[in-house]
Motif scaffolding. Structure first.
Motif, PDB file in Angstrom:
ATOM      1  N   ASP A 189       0.822  -1.205   0.000  1.00 12.89           N
ATOM      2  CA  ASP A 189       0.000   0.000   0.000  1.00 12.89           C
ATOM      3  C   ASP A 189       0.860   1.260   0.000  1.00 12.89           C
ATOM      4  O   ASP A 189       0.513   2.273  -0.618  1.00 12.89           O
ATOM      5  CB  ASP A 189      -0.909   0.041   1.224  1.00 12.89           C
ATOM      6  N   PHE A 190       1.974   1.198   0.728  1.00 13.32           N
ATOM      7  CA  PHE A 190       2.837   2.374   0.845  1.00 13.32           C
ATOM      8  C   PHE A 190       3.355   2.803  -0.525  1.00 13.32           C
ATOM      9  O   PHE A 190       3.347   3.993  -0.866  1.00 13.32           O
ATOM     10  CB  PHE A 190       4.020   2.088   1.783  1.00 13.32           C
ATOM     11  N   TYR A 191       3.818   1.825  -1.287  1.00 19.28           N
ATOM     12  CA  TYR A 191       4.328   2.134  -2.622  1.00 19.28           C
ATOM     13  C   TYR A 191       3.223   2.734  -3.480  1.00 19.28           C
ATOM     14  O   TYR A 191       3.420   3.781  -4.123  1.00 19.28           O
ATOM     15  CB  TYR A 191       4.869   0.865  -3.281  1.00 19.28           C
ATOM     16  N   THR A 234      12.663  -2.631   1.591  1.00 23.76           N
ATOM     17  CA  THR A 234      12.620  -2.809   0.136  1.00 23.76           C
ATOM     18  C   THR A 234      11.614  -1.858  -0.492  1.00 23.76           C
ATOM     19  O   THR A 234      11.900  -1.207  -1.507  1.00 23.76           O
ATOM     20  CB  THR A 234      12.247  -4.261  -0.212  1.00 23.76           C
ATOM     21  N   ILE A 235      10.427  -1.763   0.109  1.00 28.72           N
ATOM     22  CA  ILE A 235       9.393  -0.862  -0.404  1.00 28.72           C
ATOM     23  C   ILE A 235       9.865   0.581  -0.322  1.00 28.72           C
ATOM     24  O   ILE A 235       9.661   1.381  -1.248  1.00 28.72           O
ATOM     25  CB  ILE A 235       8.083  -1.042   0.386  1.00 28.72           C
ATOM     26  N   GLY A 236      10.526   0.937   0.782  1.00 30.36           N
ATOM     27  CA  GLY A 236      11.043   2.300   0.916  1.00 30.36           C
ATOM     28  C   GLY A 236      12.023   2.648  -0.192  1.00 30.36           C
ATOM     29  O   GLY A 236      11.970   3.743  -0.775  1.00 30.36           O
ATOM     30  N   GLU A 237      12.914   1.714  -0.498  1.00 30.99           N
ATOM     31  CA  GLU A 237      13.888   1.952  -1.569  1.00 30.99           C
ATOM     32  C   GLU A 237      13.192   2.044  -2.926  1.00 30.99           C
ATOM     33  O   GLU A 237      13.557   2.866  -3.778  1.00 30.99           O
ATOM     34  CB  GLU A 237      14.933   0.842  -1.583  1.00 30.99           C
ATOM     35  N   MET A 238      12.176   1.209  -3.143  1.00 32.26           N
ATOM     36  CA  MET A 238      11.426   1.258  -4.393  1.00 32.26           C
ATOM     37  C   MET A 238      10.710   2.589  -4.560  1.00 32.26           C
ATOM     38  O   MET A 238      10.673   3.162  -5.654  1.00 32.26           O
ATOM     39  CB  MET A 238      10.402   0.112  -4.441  1.00 32.26           C
ATOM     40  N   ILE A 239      10.145   3.082  -3.472  1.00 30.56           N
ATOM     41  CA  ILE A 239       9.437   4.361  -3.515  1.00 30.56           C
ATOM     42  C   ILE A 239      10.390   5.482  -3.907  1.00 30.56           C
ATOM     43  O   ILE A 239      10.095   6.293  -4.798  1.00 30.56           O
ATOM     44  CB  ILE A 239       8.782   4.649  -2.152  1.00 30.56           C
ATOM     45  N   ASN A 250      11.363  16.270  -3.806  1.00 34.14           N
ATOM     46  CA  ASN A 250      11.314  16.317  -2.343  1.00 34.14           C
ATOM     47  C   ASN A 250      12.387  15.399  -1.753  1.00 34.14           C
ATOM     48  O   ASN A 250      12.096  14.344  -1.199  1.00 34.14           O
ATOM     49  CB  ASN A 250       9.915  15.910  -1.868  1.00 34.14           C
ATOM     50  N   THR A 251      13.626  15.817  -1.865  1.00 34.74           N
ATOM     51  CA  THR A 251      14.739  14.977  -1.406  1.00 34.74           C
ATOM     52  C   THR A 251      14.722  14.790   0.106  1.00 34.74           C
ATOM     53  O   THR A 251      15.051  13.704   0.603  1.00 34.74           O
ATOM     54  CB  THR A 251      16.084  15.590  -1.832  1.00 34.74           C
ATOM     55  N   ALA A 252      14.319  15.819   0.847  1.00 35.01           N
ATOM     56  CA  ALA A 252      14.276  15.711   2.306  1.00 35.01           C
ATOM     57  C   ALA A 252      13.216  14.698   2.725  1.00 35.01           C
ATOM     58  O   ALA A 252      13.442  13.867   3.620  1.00 35.01           O
ATOM     59  CB  ALA A 252      13.991  17.070   2.934  1.00 35.01           C
ATOM     60  N   GLY A 253      12.058  14.760   2.083  1.00 36.21           N
ATOM     61  CA  GLY A 253      10.996  13.820   2.402  1.00 36.21           C
ATOM     62  C   GLY A 253      11.393  12.388   2.080  1.00 36.21           C
ATOM     63  O   GLY A 253      11.133  11.457   2.856  1.00 36.21           O
ATOM     64  N   MET A 254      12.029  12.191   0.927  1.00 29.66           N
ATOM     65  CA  MET A 254      12.453  10.842   0.557  1.00 29.66           C
ATOM     66  C   MET A 254      13.514  10.315   1.517  1.00 29.66           C
ATOM     67  O   MET A 254      13.503   9.136   1.870  1.00 29.66           O
ATOM     68  CB  MET A 254      12.958  10.837  -0.891  1.00 29.66           C
ATOM     69  N   ALA A 255      14.411  11.173   1.952  1.00 34.85           N
ATOM     70  CA  ALA A 255      15.439  10.754   2.911  1.00 34.85           C
ATOM     71  C   ALA A 255      14.795  10.357   4.237  1.00 34.85           C
ATOM     72  O   ALA A 255      15.193   9.366   4.864  1.00 34.85           O
ATOM     73  CB  ALA A 255      16.441  11.875   3.128  1.00 34.85           C
ATOM     74  N   HIS A 262      13.860   1.937   7.845  1.00 33.72           N
ATOM     75  CA  HIS A 262      14.924   1.266   8.592  1.00 33.72           C
ATOM     76  C   HIS A 262      14.625   1.300  10.093  1.00 33.72           C
ATOM     77  O   HIS A 262      14.879   0.320  10.806  1.00 33.72           O
ATOM     78  CB  HIS A 262      16.277   1.925   8.303  1.00 33.72           C
ATOM     79  N   TYR A 263      14.084   2.404  10.559  1.00 34.10           N
ATOM     80  CA  TYR A 263      13.693   2.525  11.966  1.00 34.10           C
ATOM     81  C   TYR A 263      12.649   1.465  12.301  1.00 34.10           C
ATOM     82  O   TYR A 263      12.741   0.775  13.327  1.00 34.10           O
ATOM     83  CB  TYR A 263      13.138   3.932  12.213  1.00 34.10           C
ATOM     84  N   ASP A 264      11.642   1.322  11.439  1.00 34.69           N
ATOM     85  CA  ASP A 264      10.559   0.359  11.676  1.00 34.69           C
ATOM     86  C   ASP A 264      11.086  -1.070  11.756  1.00 34.69           C
ATOM     87  O   ASP A 264      10.669  -1.855  12.620  1.00 34.69           O
ATOM     88  CB  ASP A 264       9.518   0.453  10.561  1.00 34.69           C
TER      89      ASP A 264
END
Length: 325
Positions: A189-191, A234-239, A250-255, A262-264
């Motif tokens: 869903d996140f992606y 993996t989903i975070g990197e794909m996004i 939005n580089t700050a948001g993506m970072a 990773h925190y999760d």
């Protein structure tokens, strides 16, 4: 556009025979009647295939897709997307229930605000839907797509990041082939929503809790730690990769989002008492991804401090927070 456009509702079904009738009943009894209801049987091993067909004989608005082999939630939803006929589409999980006025409210909001996406609030409830465990009711407001994406990437909680409880304009899905659910991964869903928010012109948030999310043992969301727990990274990197491809600035948001995934995962590792070496490995990964976040002016000092402490002393930080709570 007609004031009563056809709305496709996609319901992926797998191993939910105890809950399916309640779910479909809540859909067919919507106050909004112009519906294209697509039930996707993902080769369910119980009596769901028969129940799906029985519903199709009761209501001509229902179509059933019986997949030839199990492909998971993403594949089932994508099959529904390929078959939809509506001007808007909504997703309902087959163990959940929606309020009678949900679709009518979301359609009214979409037309009134010319929104590509409308998102409502929800209640996490006990398995019998008798008690609200956690209300999830963001404030009502209208955002640009990029504002909604920024809220999503910074994990503010002011807009739900799930696919259910939303109405999407179908032409939005035609703007990029990337707007599909990734196969074989949890947290899909996140992606989908990250890409949808980026592509959207306007997003409306409806503050009413119109979706009942059933908290049940053994569901994907409530399962114990497994290899799929790492899918969040993996989903975070794909996004991030796909947003960059689509020109997101939005580089700050993506970072921040990369860090949060990773925190999760680290949090899940610590909570599940995984080996010290594995926790240390992912703590190091969190420290690496957290670097750019410390320069993000949208992130509070308190949040930065929590990230720093957890990335350096994960087990001690977790234990301290449990005592405080």
């Amino acid at each position: 556009m007609s004031q009563s456009p056809l709305i496709s509702i996609i319901v992926p079904v797998y191993n939910v025979e105890r809950y399916l009738d309640a779910c479909i009943s809540s859909i067919v009894n919507q106050t909004y009647r112009n519906l294209d209801i697509i039930i996707v049987d993902d080769v369910s091993p119980d009596h769901c295939p028969e129940l799906c067909d029985r519903w199709a004989t009761k209501d001509t608005r229902i179509r059933v897709i019986h997949r030839e082999r199990n492909g998971g939630l993403s594949a089932a939803r994508n099959s529904g997307i390929d078959a939809m006929r509506g001007a808007y589409v909504s997703f309902v999980d087959s163990d959940d229930v929606i309020a009678p006025e949900m679709i009518e409210t979301l359609v009214s909001d979409a037309l009134a605000h010319d929104a590509d996406i409308v998102s409502c609030g929800a209640n996490k409830e006990t398995e019998d839907l008798g008690t609200v465990i956690a209300p999830m009711v963001p404030p009502t407001r209208t955002l640009t797509g990029e504002q909604a994406l920024d809220e999503f990437l910074h994990c503010t909680g002011n807009i739900l990041d799930c696919a259910w409880g939303k109405l999407y304009r179908v032409t939005l899905l035609e703007r990029s082939d990337a707007l599909r659910f990734p196969i074989g991964l949890n947290s899909e869903d996140f992606y989908f929503n990250a890409i949808a928010f980026h592509l959207a012109n306007r997003v409306h948030v409806e503050g009413k809790a119109l979706y009942q999310y059933r908290m049940r043992p053994g569901s994907i969301t409530n399962g114990t730690f497994s290899q799929h727990s790492f899918d969040r990274i993996t989903i975070g990197e794909m996004i991030v990769k796909q947003l960059r491809t689509l020109g997101c600035a939005n580089t700050a948001g993506m970072a921040y989002y990369r860090m949060q995934k990773h925190y999760d995962v680290l949090f899940s590792l610590v909570r599940s008492h995984r080996p010290k070496t594995q926790i240390g490995e992912y703590a190091a990964r969190l420290r690496k991804t957290a670097g750019p976040v410390y320069r993000d002016t949208k992130v509070t000092f308190a949040r930065k401090a929590r990230i720093f402490c957890f990335s350096h002393w994960p087990r001690a930080y977790y234990a301290l927070n449990r005592r405080i709570r």
